[in-house]
Write a protein that holds these residues in place. Structure first.
Motif, PDB file in Angstrom:
ATOM      1  N   MET B   1       0.836  -1.210   0.000  1.00  0.00           N
ATOM      2  CA  MET B   1       0.000   0.000   0.000  1.00  0.00           C
ATOM      3  C   MET B   1       0.862   1.247   0.000  1.00  0.00           C
ATOM      4  O   MET B   1       2.039   1.199   0.369  1.00  0.00           O
ATOM      5  CB  MET B   1      -0.939  -0.024   1.208  1.00  0.00           C
ATOM      6  N   LYS B   2       0.264   2.355  -0.422  1.00  0.00           N
ATOM      7  CA  LYS B   2       0.992   3.632  -0.372  1.00  0.00           C
ATOM      8  C   LYS B   2       0.004   4.751  -0.026  1.00  0.00           C
ATOM      9  O   LYS B   2      -1.215   4.551  -0.107  1.00  0.00           O
ATOM     10  CB  LYS B   2       1.687   3.902  -1.698  1.00  0.00           C
ATOM     11  N   LEU B   3       0.535   5.887   0.345  1.00  0.00           N
ATOM     12  CA  LEU B   3      -0.337   7.002   0.719  1.00  0.00           C
ATOM     13  C   LEU B   3      -0.452   8.014  -0.418  1.00  0.00           C
ATOM     14  O   LEU B   3       0.501   8.233  -1.168  1.00  0.00           O
ATOM     15  CB  LEU B   3       0.215   7.722   1.958  1.00  0.00           C
ATOM     16  N   VAL B   4      -1.609   8.609  -0.513  1.00  0.00           N
ATOM     17  CA  VAL B   4      -1.861   9.660  -1.505  1.00  0.00           C
ATOM     18  C   VAL B   4      -2.422  10.859  -0.733  1.00  0.00           C
ATOM     19  O   VAL B   4      -3.304  10.683   0.109  1.00  0.00           O
ATOM     20  CB  VAL B   4      -2.911   9.167  -2.529  1.00  0.00           C
ATOM     21  N   THR B 140      -8.543   5.171   5.425  1.00  0.00           N
ATOM     22  CA  THR B 140      -8.261   3.755   5.109  1.00  0.00           C
ATOM     23  C   THR B 140      -9.324   3.123   4.206  1.00  0.00           C
ATOM     24  O   THR B 140      -9.087   2.093   3.591  1.00  0.00           O
ATOM     25  CB  THR B 140      -8.197   2.916   6.403  1.00  0.00           C
ATOM     26  N   GLY B 141     -10.514   3.730   4.147  1.00  0.00           N
ATOM     27  CA  GLY B 141     -11.588   3.175   3.319  1.00  0.00           C
ATOM     28  C   GLY B 141     -12.940   3.655   3.788  1.00  0.00           C
ATOM     29  O   GLY B 141     -13.052   4.649   4.499  1.00  0.00           O
ATOM     30  N   ILE B 163      -8.552  -1.110   8.523  1.00  0.00           N
ATOM     31  CA  ILE B 163      -8.119  -0.126   9.536  1.00  0.00           C
ATOM     32  C   ILE B 163      -6.965  -0.726  10.349  1.00  0.00           C
ATOM     33  O   ILE B 163      -5.936  -0.080  10.580  1.00  0.00           O
ATOM     34  CB  ILE B 163      -9.282   0.248  10.490  1.00  0.00           C
ATOM     35  N   ILE B 164      -7.158  -1.983  10.761  1.00  0.00           N
ATOM     36  CA  ILE B 164      -6.138  -2.650  11.586  1.00  0.00           C
ATOM     37  C   ILE B 164      -4.826  -2.788  10.812  1.00  0.00           C
ATOM     38  O   ILE B 164      -3.750  -2.476  11.325  1.00  0.00           O
ATOM     39  CB  ILE B 164      -6.656  -4.033  12.064  1.00  0.00           C
ATOM     40  N   SER B 165      -4.942  -3.203   9.524  1.00  0.00           N
ATOM     41  CA  SER B 165      -3.703  -3.424   8.761  1.00  0.00           C
ATOM     42  C   SER B 165      -2.997  -2.108   8.441  1.00  0.00           C
ATOM     43  O   SER B 165      -1.764  -2.044   8.444  1.00  0.00           O
ATOM     44  CB  SER B 165      -3.975  -4.240   7.493  1.00  0.00           C
ATOM     45  N   VAL B 166      -3.768  -1.030   8.199  1.00  0.00           N
ATOM     46  CA  VAL B 166      -3.127   0.273   7.917  1.00  0.00           C
ATOM     47  C   VAL B 166      -2.425   0.786   9.179  1.00  0.00           C
ATOM     48  O   VAL B 166      -1.314   1.309   9.121  1.00  0.00           O
ATOM     49  CB  VAL B 166      -4.162   1.308   7.402  1.00  0.00           C
ATOM     50  N   LYS B 167      -3.065   0.601  10.309  1.00  0.00           N
ATOM     51  CA  LYS B 167      -2.447   1.044  11.569  1.00  0.00           C
ATOM     52  C   LYS B 167      -1.110   0.323  11.785  1.00  0.00           C
ATOM     53  O   LYS B 167      -0.103   0.946  12.159  1.00  0.00           O
ATOM     54  CB  LYS B 167      -3.405   0.773  12.737  1.00  0.00           C
ATOM     55  N   TRP B 169       0.737  -0.974   9.442  1.00  0.00           N
ATOM     56  CA  TRP B 169       1.657  -0.503   8.398  1.00  0.00           C
ATOM     57  C   TRP B 169       2.266   0.846   8.789  1.00  0.00           C
ATOM     58  O   TRP B 169       3.459   1.080   8.611  1.00  0.00           O
ATOM     59  CB  TRP B 169       0.892  -0.410   7.072  1.00  0.00           C
ATOM     60  N   LEU B 170       1.444   1.742   9.349  1.00  0.00           N
ATOM     61  CA  LEU B 170       1.939   3.065   9.765  1.00  0.00           C
ATOM     62  C   LEU B 170       2.999   2.915  10.852  1.00  0.00           C
ATOM     63  O   LEU B 170       4.002   3.620  10.878  1.00  0.00           O
ATOM     64  CB  LEU B 170       0.785   3.944  10.274  1.00  0.00           C
ATOM     65  N   LYS B 171       2.751   1.966  11.741  1.00  0.00           N
ATOM     66  CA  LYS B 171       3.728   1.719  12.820  1.00  0.00           C
ATOM     67  C   LYS B 171       5.040   1.227  12.230  1.00  0.00           C
ATOM     68  O   LYS B 171       6.120   1.686  12.619  1.00  0.00           O
ATOM     69  CB  LYS B 171       3.165   0.668  13.796  1.00  0.00           C
ATOM     70  N   ILE B 172       4.932   0.296  11.273  1.00  0.00           N
ATOM     71  CA  ILE B 172       6.143  -0.260  10.649  1.00  0.00           C
ATOM     72  C   ILE B 172       6.908   0.831   9.894  1.00  0.00           C
ATOM     73  O   ILE B 172       8.131   0.915   9.958  1.00  0.00           O
ATOM     74  CB  ILE B 172       5.771  -1.435   9.703  1.00  0.00           C
ATOM     75  N   GLU B 173       6.136   1.722   9.208  1.00  0.00           N
ATOM     76  CA  GLU B 173       6.762   2.805   8.437  1.00  0.00           C
ATOM     77  C   GLU B 173       7.238   3.933   9.358  1.00  0.00           C
ATOM     78  O   GLU B 173       7.913   4.858   8.906  1.00  0.00           O
ATOM     79  CB  GLU B 173       5.765   3.389   7.425  1.00  0.00           C
TER      80      GLU B 173
END
Lengths: 155, 187
Positions: B1-4, B140-141, B163-167, B169-173
């Motif tokens: 995923m990526k952010l826009v 997130t959607g 929501i859970i997976s984006v959260k 991912w944000l932590k990892i990034e």
């Protein structure tokens, strides 16, 4: 600045334009949605009908029909009438307005009409027809007048 | 995923996730869907059991579709006003439309799961996001929410998972504020 950022800027500009377009055109876009729903329902009701076949019959591209059924096409009256004919369904209706509402008569006026024999309606019709005579054909003309539902024939 | 970035000023604002398997970022994807009457009809036909009930009190599918389109229009106008007038418009900040996902929470932890809905009777549309601060959210959607609990409908369950997976991912990034977002976009 990387490529992703450039793409994002394009997306953003497009979104803003699209959102503005939807806002400025919301009235007819809603009309388009209403027509689209009726087209989709009519397609469901006709055996073997689908969007591709509708496009063929209407002699337009499948892409055009796809846009129409998404409620995003600014249809012309001609296009609506054509689709309506193909689907055998009215897609739009016209609201009642002052010139097609039933006229209500003033009761006092009707009462006066009854007593003093003012004609409620007079209609006249002309009729011409060929009549065969002993010495050949002639044209006969009759005028019929309907006066308070009593028919009189004038020759 | 990526952010826009949807509308931002110095990385403050609304960002949306673009998932690898989707053609568009979530923000654009949802408004495209909610403005597509063919999709809305198919969705409502598929979910009639969730629509014709005592809660919604709907008698005709077209009525329900009308309400969804009305909400989509208002929601898009709300966000468009930030794009047109800037983040600090008179009407307030982005946070005014978001609330915590959990209705019973009173705290505001870092990367809080959030939802946005209109203040109308029985709102049907939801936007989901992770809160960075009062004016910065990672979208997130979203979905047409037909049930009381997200777990009760497959679509909202998917959104919950997102929501859970984006959260995560944000932590990892390592993204937890605007400076981190700035670093992310410049990478």
């Amino acid at each position: 600045m990387n490529n992703n950022t450039e793409i994002q800027k394009t997306d953003l500009a497009q979104w803003a334009e699209t959102a503005k377009y939807r806002k400025e055109n919301k009235k007819w876009l809603r009309y388009s949605s209403k027509i689209a729903l009726r087209i989709l329902a009519a397609i469901e009701d006709i055996p073997d009908m689908n969007q591709k076949k509708l496009a063929e019959l209407a002699e337009v591209s499948p892409q055009h029909i796809s846009k129409v059924v998404k409620g995003q096409e600014n249809l012309t009256l001609k296009s609506i009438a054509r689709l309506s004919e193909i689907l055998c369904k009215e897609l739009i209706e016209f609201p009642s307005y002052k010139y097609n509402e039933k006229r209500s008569y003033n009761l006092t006026f009707v009462a006066v009409q009854l007593f003093i024999d003012i004609p409620i309606s007079i209609s006249t019709s002309n009729k011409m027809e060929y009549i065969q005579q002993e010495n050949g054909w002639s044209v006969h003309r009759s005028v019929s007048t309907e006066y308070n539902n009593i028919q009189t024939i004038e020759l | 995923m990526k952010l826009v970035s949807i509308f931002v000023e110095n990385f403050e604002g609304l960002h949306s996730v673009h998932y690898h398997d989707e053609r568009l970022a979530e923000y654009y994807r949802l408004f495209e869907l909610w403005n597509d009457v063919e999709y809305l009809l198919e969705y409502c036909q598929r979910n009639q059991e969730y629509i014709y009930n005592d809660f919604w009190k709907v008698n005709r599918l077209e009525e329900f579709i009308d309400m969804i389109q009305d909400e989509a229009e208002k929601l898009e106008d709300f966000f468009l006003s930030f794009k047109e007038n800037g983040l600090y418009v008179e009407s307030g900040v982005i946070q005014q439309i978001f609330i915590p996902l959990n209705n019973h929470t009173t705290s505001v932890p870092s990367l809080q799961e959030s939802k946005a809905k209109l203040e109308v009777s029985k709102p049907k549309l939801r936007f989901y996001a992770i809160r960075i601060n009062k004016n910065t959210f990672i979208h997130t959607g979203g979905c047409i929410k037909l049930t009381h609990r997200m777990e009760e409908h497959p679509d909202s369950q998917i959104e919950l998972n997102k929501i859970i997976s984006v959260k995560e991912w944000l932590k990892i990034e390592g993204i937890k504020n605007e400076d981190d977002l700035s670093y992310y976009y410049e990478q």
